[in-house]
Write a protein that holds these residues in place. Structure first.
Motif, PDB file in Angstrom:
ATOM      1  N   SER A 109      23.046 100.209  70.016  1.00 42.83           N
ATOM      2  CA  SER A 109      24.065  99.351  69.403  1.00 42.83           C
ATOM      3  C   SER A 109      23.725  98.965  67.964  1.00 42.83           C
ATOM      4  O   SER A 109      24.582  98.452  67.244  1.00 42.83           O
ATOM      5  N   ASP A 110      22.500  99.233  67.513  1.00 43.97           N
ATOM      6  CA  ASP A 110      22.094  98.917  66.147  1.00 43.97           C
ATOM      7  C   ASP A 110      22.305 100.090  65.182  1.00 43.97           C
ATOM      8  O   ASP A 110      21.921 100.001  64.019  1.00 43.97           O
ATOM      9  N   PHE A 111      22.909 101.179  65.659  1.00 41.03           N
ATOM     10  CA  PHE A 111      23.145 102.352  64.818  1.00 41.03           C
ATOM     11  C   PHE A 111      24.565 102.363  64.271  1.00 41.03           C
ATOM     12  O   PHE A 111      25.480 101.807  64.879  1.00 41.03           O
ATOM     13  N   TYR A 112      24.714 103.027  63.147  1.00 41.14           N
ATOM     14  CA  TYR A 112      26.025 103.235  62.535  1.00 41.14           C
ATOM     15  C   TYR A 112      26.015 104.602  61.852  1.00 41.14           C
ATOM     16  O   TYR A 112      24.965 105.229  61.678  1.00 41.14           O
ATOM     17  N   TYR A 113      27.205 105.060  61.463  1.00 41.45           N
ATOM     18  CA  TYR A 113      27.354 106.373  60.839  1.00 41.45           C
ATOM     19  C   TYR A 113      28.162 106.225  59.568  1.00 41.45           C
ATOM     20  O   TYR A 113      29.067 105.392  59.485  1.00 41.45           O
ATOM     21  N   VAL A 114      27.844 107.052  58.575  1.00 42.50           N
ATOM     22  CA  VAL A 114      28.555 107.040  57.313  1.00 42.50           C
ATOM     23  C   VAL A 114      29.091 108.448  57.084  1.00 42.50           C
ATOM     24  O   VAL A 114      28.349 109.430  57.243  1.00 42.50           O
ATOM     25  N   ASP A 115      30.380 108.556  56.719  1.00 45.27           N
ATOM     26  CA  ASP A 115      30.935 109.872  56.422  1.00 45.27           C
ATOM     27  C   ASP A 115      30.874 110.135  54.917  1.00 45.27           C
ATOM     28  O   ASP A 115      30.400 109.283  54.143  1.00 45.27           O
ATOM     29  N   ALA A 116      31.344 111.287  54.487  1.00 45.93           N
ATOM     30  CA  ALA A 116      31.241 111.700  53.084  1.00 45.93           C
ATOM     31  C   ALA A 116      31.971 110.755  52.134  1.00 45.93           C
ATOM     32  O   ALA A 116      31.602 110.641  50.963  1.00 45.93           O
ATOM     33  N   SER A 117      32.989 110.055  52.611  1.00 47.53           N
ATOM     34  CA  SER A 117      33.727 109.127  51.745  1.00 47.53           C
ATOM     35  C   SER A 117      33.128 107.723  51.750  1.00 47.53           C
ATOM     36  O   SER A 117      33.645 106.831  51.091  1.00 47.53           O
ATOM     37  N   GLY A 118      32.041 107.508  52.514  1.00 50.64           N
ATOM     38  CA  GLY A 118      31.378 106.211  52.564  1.00 50.64           C
ATOM     39  C   GLY A 118      31.879 105.295  53.674  1.00 50.64           C
ATOM     40  O   GLY A 118      31.437 104.163  53.785  1.00 50.64           O
ATOM     41  N   GLN A 167      20.190  99.439  61.670  1.00 53.10           N
ATOM     42  CA  GLN A 167      19.949  98.116  61.108  1.00 53.10           C
ATOM     43  C   GLN A 167      19.666  97.137  62.228  1.00 53.10           C
ATOM     44  O   GLN A 167      20.406  97.058  63.208  1.00 53.10           O
ATOM     45  N   SER A 168      18.574  96.383  62.074  1.00 52.16           N
ATOM     46  CA  SER A 168      18.207  95.393  63.075  1.00 52.16           C
ATOM     47  C   SER A 168      17.467  94.249  62.402  1.00 52.16           C
ATOM     48  O   SER A 168      16.716  94.459  61.455  1.00 52.16           O
ATOM     49  N   ASP A 169      17.681  93.061  62.905  1.00 52.54           N
ATOM     50  CA  ASP A 169      16.893  91.926  62.443  1.00 52.54           C
ATOM     51  C   ASP A 169      16.296  91.174  63.623  1.00 52.54           C
ATOM     52  O   ASP A 169      15.940  90.016  63.528  1.00 52.54           O
ATOM     53  N   LEU A 170      16.152  91.864  64.759  1.00 55.50           N
ATOM     54  CA  LEU A 170      15.611  91.240  65.964  1.00 55.50           C
ATOM     55  C   LEU A 170      14.181  90.760  65.802  1.00 55.50           C
ATOM     56  O   LEU A 170      13.758  89.824  66.460  1.00 55.50           O
ATOM     57  N   SER A 171      13.434  91.407  64.948  1.00 55.15           N
ATOM     58  CA  SER A 171      12.032  91.038  64.781  1.00 55.15           C
ATOM     59  C   SER A 171      11.865  89.845  63.854  1.00 55.15           C
ATOM     60  O   SER A 171      10.757  89.405  63.610  1.00 55.15           O
ATOM     61  N   GLY A 172      12.984  89.325  63.333  1.00 56.13           N
ATOM     62  CA  GLY A 172      12.915  88.256  62.351  1.00 56.13           C
ATOM     63  C   GLY A 172      12.834  88.794  60.941  1.00 56.13           C
ATOM     64  O   GLY A 172      12.828  88.054  59.976  1.00 56.13           O
ATOM     65  N   SER A 173      12.777  90.109  60.811  1.00 56.54           N
ATOM     66  CA  SER A 173      12.765  90.786  59.517  1.00 56.54           C
ATOM     67  C   SER A 173      13.913  91.778  59.497  1.00 56.54           C
ATOM     68  O   SER A 173      14.138  92.495  60.469  1.00 56.54           O
ATOM     69  N   ASP A 174      14.635  91.798  58.392  1.00 60.22           N
ATOM     70  CA  ASP A 174      15.720  92.767  58.287  1.00 60.22           C
ATOM     71  C   ASP A 174      15.144  94.163  58.124  1.00 60.22           C
ATOM     72  O   ASP A 174      14.267  94.389  57.294  1.00 60.22           O
ATOM     73  N   VAL A 175      15.623  95.079  58.948  1.00 65.22           N
ATOM     74  CA  VAL A 175      15.187  96.469  58.904  1.00 65.22           C
ATOM     75  C   VAL A 175      16.431  97.329  58.777  1.00 65.22           C
ATOM     76  O   VAL A 175      17.362  97.198  59.574  1.00 65.22           O
TER      77      VAL A 175
END
Length: 184
Positions: A109-118, A167-175
C-alpha cells in the motif's frame, strides 16, 4: 507531503512546500540530502531498477537500503481488476535497515506508479488485494533494528508505468524511493 531521507530542512528545496501567489521562483528539478544523495522533482531518491537505493537520516545514519531489485510475474495470478492494463508482479529485493523500528517495509500500500506524463497512481487503486504466492512475501514485516531480509512485495503495476515509487514514514522518518523501469 513528499520528502526523502528524513531531511526536514530540505522540504522547501524538494518542491514539497505549498504554493501561494507570492511564490515566484521555479522549483529545482533535483535537490540533495545532507549526504549528497540526489533527489528527483518528487523528493525521492531515484535509481534504475536493479541499482541500490539508500536513504539516510540527517546525521548520515542508515534508515533504509534496498538492493537487488527485480520484477517478475512468474507464479503470480492475473490482476482481476483489469488484466489488460495492470500486471501483477513480485518486486524482489534485499532490505537493510538501520536503527529503526517499523512494523513493515516495502508494504504494497506504500507503492505508487508514475507514467510518462507524470501522472501518479497508487498501488491501492490498482491492487486486487491478491498477493503473489511464495516464500518471502512477508519477509519485510517486523524486522528488528540493524537487520536485513530477502523477500518480495506484490505490486499491481499499470502497463503505462515508467517509474515505481515507494513512500513510507512508519519509522518516524520520511522515506521515498523511485525505481526507473527499463524501456522496452
Amino acid at each position: 507531503m513528499f520528502a526523502a531521507g528524513a531531511v526536514l530542512g530540505l522540504l522547501p528545496l524538494t518542491g514539497c512546500n505549498s504554493s501561494t501567489t507570492a511564490d515566484t521562483e521555479a522549483v529545482p528539478v533535483t535537490s540533495a540530502t545532507d549526504d549528497g544523495t540526489a533527489l528527483n522533482k518528487r523528493g525521492a531518491v531515484e535509481v534504475a531498477l536493479g541499482e541500490p537505493a539508500t536513504v539516510r537520516g540527517p546525521s548520515g545514519a542508515l534508515i533504509l537500503e534496498v538492493t537487488g531489485t527485480a520484477l517478475s510475474a512468474k507464479g503470480c495470478p492475473n490482476n482481476t481488476t483489469d488484466r489488460t492494463q495492470i500486471t501483477k508482479q513480485k518486486l524482489t529485493a534485499t532490505v537493510s535497515i538501520g536503527n529503526q523500528t517499523s512494523t513493515e517495509w516495502l508494504w504494497p500500500s506504500d507503492f505508487y506508479y508514475v507514467d510518462a506524463s507524470g501522472k501518479v497512481t497508487r498501488n491501492l487503486t490498482t491492487s486486487d488485494a491478491t498477493p503473489c504466492p511464495g516464500a518471502g512475501k512477508n519477509a519485510f514485516i517486523d524486522l528488528p533494528a540493524n537487520s536485513s531480509a530477502d523477500g518480495f512485495a506484490t505490486l499491481d503495476i499499470p502497463n503505462t508505468a515508467t517509474v515505481i515509487g515507494y513512500q513510507s514514514d512508519l519509522s518516524g522518518s520520511d522515506v521515498q524511493i523511485e525505481w526507473k523501469l527499463p524501456t522496452s
